[in-house]
Design a protein around this motif. Structure first.
Motif, short mmCIF file in Angstrom:
data_model
loop_
_atom_site.label_atom_id
_atom_site.label_comp_id
_atom_site.label_asym_id
_atom_site.label_seq_id
_atom_site.Cartn_x
_atom_site.Cartn_y
_atom_site.Cartn_z
N ILE A 3 97.09 15.93 25.27
CA ILE A 3 95.74 15.85 24.77
C ILE A 3 95.00 14.35 25.21
N GLY A 4 93.81 15.00 26.54
CA GLY A 4 92.55 13.91 26.24
C GLY A 4 91.88 13.67 25.41
N ILE A 5 91.99 11.84 25.47
CA ILE A 5 91.31 11.44 23.77
C ILE A 5 89.61 10.50 25.31
N PHE A 6 88.92 10.73 24.49
CA PHE A 6 87.89 10.13 25.12
C PHE A 6 87.26 9.33 23.39
N CYS A 7 86.65 8.20 23.42
CA CYS A 7 86.60 7.30 22.28
C CYS A 7 85.99 5.79 22.74
N SER A 8 85.70 5.24 21.41
CA SER A 8 85.40 4.25 21.36
C SER A 8 86.61 2.68 21.58
N SER A 34 101.47 14.88 23.65
CA SER A 34 101.35 13.53 24.19
C SER A 34 99.58 13.09 24.88
N VAL A 35 99.41 11.92 24.50
CA VAL A 35 97.98 11.46 24.22
C VAL A 35 97.44 10.88 25.47
N VAL A 36 96.10 10.94 25.79
CA VAL A 36 95.92 11.10 27.32
C VAL A 36 95.17 9.54 26.99
N PHE A 37 95.21 8.94 27.83
CA PHE A 37 93.61 7.46 26.81
C PHE A 37 93.34 6.81 28.40
N GLY A 38 92.63 5.82 27.86
CA GLY A 38 91.97 4.52 29.03
C GLY A 38 92.78 3.53 28.84
N GLY A 39 93.72 3.62 28.63
CA GLY A 39 94.67 2.58 28.41
C GLY A 39 94.02 0.71 27.73
N ASP A 91 88.89 11.63 36.50
CA ASP A 91 89.28 12.59 36.95
C ASP A 91 90.53 12.67 36.89
N LEU A 92 91.15 10.67 35.75
CA LEU A 92 92.20 11.68 35.74
C LEU A 92 92.81 12.36 34.71
N LEU A 93 92.17 11.47 33.65
CA LEU A 93 91.80 11.94 32.31
C LEU A 93 92.01 13.45 32.35
N LEU A 94 90.90 14.04 33.11
CA LEU A 94 90.51 15.61 33.10
C LEU A 94 92.04 16.03 33.65
N THR A 95 92.74 15.02 35.00
CA THR A 95 93.60 16.31 35.50
C THR A 95 95.22 16.48 34.78
N HIS A 96 95.28 14.70 34.02
CA HIS A 96 96.52 14.70 32.96
C HIS A 96 96.47 15.51 31.43
N SER A 97 94.66 16.23 31.64
CA SER A 97 95.22 16.65 30.16
C SER A 97 94.56 18.11 30.20
N ASP A 98 95.27 18.61 28.62
CA ASP A 98 95.50 20.17 29.06
C ASP A 98 93.86 20.91 28.01
N VAL A 99 93.51 19.63 27.11
CA VAL A 99 92.28 19.80 26.00
C VAL A 99 91.98 18.03 26.13
N ILE A 100 90.30 17.34 25.49
CA ILE A 100 90.13 16.82 25.42
C ILE A 100 89.21 17.15 23.71
#
Length: 178
Positions: A3-8, A34-39, A91-100
């Motif tokens: 699960i990709g996470i975009f956030c503050s 799993s969380v996929v995030f900006g680290g 690009d990498l967040l999208l590649t490694h995520s099933d949904v955002i």
């Protein structure tokens, strides 16, 4: 599920966003997603990673060089994927995520949401973005998207790429998970 996470990545935001982010991260971890995030180790980014980690989940951090250089990498990153810049990160967040799932955020979050949605509209992928509309945070954006739709500025409907959820339960329903 990844699960990709975009956030503050800001700490000076409404406390209720942290509470709801914790609830989401805990659910992700408890269910062994799993969380996929900006680290990054700030704001909602750090909070989702910590909650997921503490509940037994895994965090995949997509970490731009500048985040590392400034010492802002989260201690909760289990798998680090290094990149050069924010474009690579998206690009990498999208590649490694099933949904955002987009939590409250600023310009960077908006950039990420629209990059993913725009790419889906022309067929680069079929992944969806879910706007987690915590306390009505995304109401104005939804209003703008509705206006663009009404004015004929979009082919199809934006809701094909961008879904809206007002609660964790609604996110679970959109994902087909309980």
């Amino acid at each position: 599920m990844n699960i990709g996470i975009f956030c503050s990545a800001n700490n000076n935001i409404d406390e209720s966003f942290f509470k709801l982010t914790h609830e989401l991260g805990e659910w992700i971890g408890r269910n062994r997603h799993s969380v996929v995030f900006g680290g990054c180790n700030m704001g909602l980014m750090e909070h989702i990673a910590q909650a997921c980690h503490d509940a037994g989940g895994m965090n995949i951090g997509i970490i731009p060089t500048i985040i590392e250089k400034n010492g802002r990498v989260s201690d909760y990153v289990d798998v680090a994927i290094h990149c050069d810049n924010l474009s690579d990160r998206k690009d990498l967040l999208l590649t490694h995520s099933d949904v955002i799932i987009a939590l409250p955020g600023g310009i960077g979050t908006l950039d990420e949401v629209f990059t993913v949605a725009a790419a889906a509209t022309i067929g680069y992928h079929h992944k969806q973005v879910i706007l987690y509309n915590m306390n009505g945070f995304w109401d104005k954006l939804i209003e703008m998207l509705d206006d663009l739709q009404h004015r004929g500025m979009m082919r199809g409907t934006y809701s094909d790429q961008i879904k809206v959820a007002g609660s964790l339960k609604e996110i679970q329903n959109l994902l087909g998970l309980e």
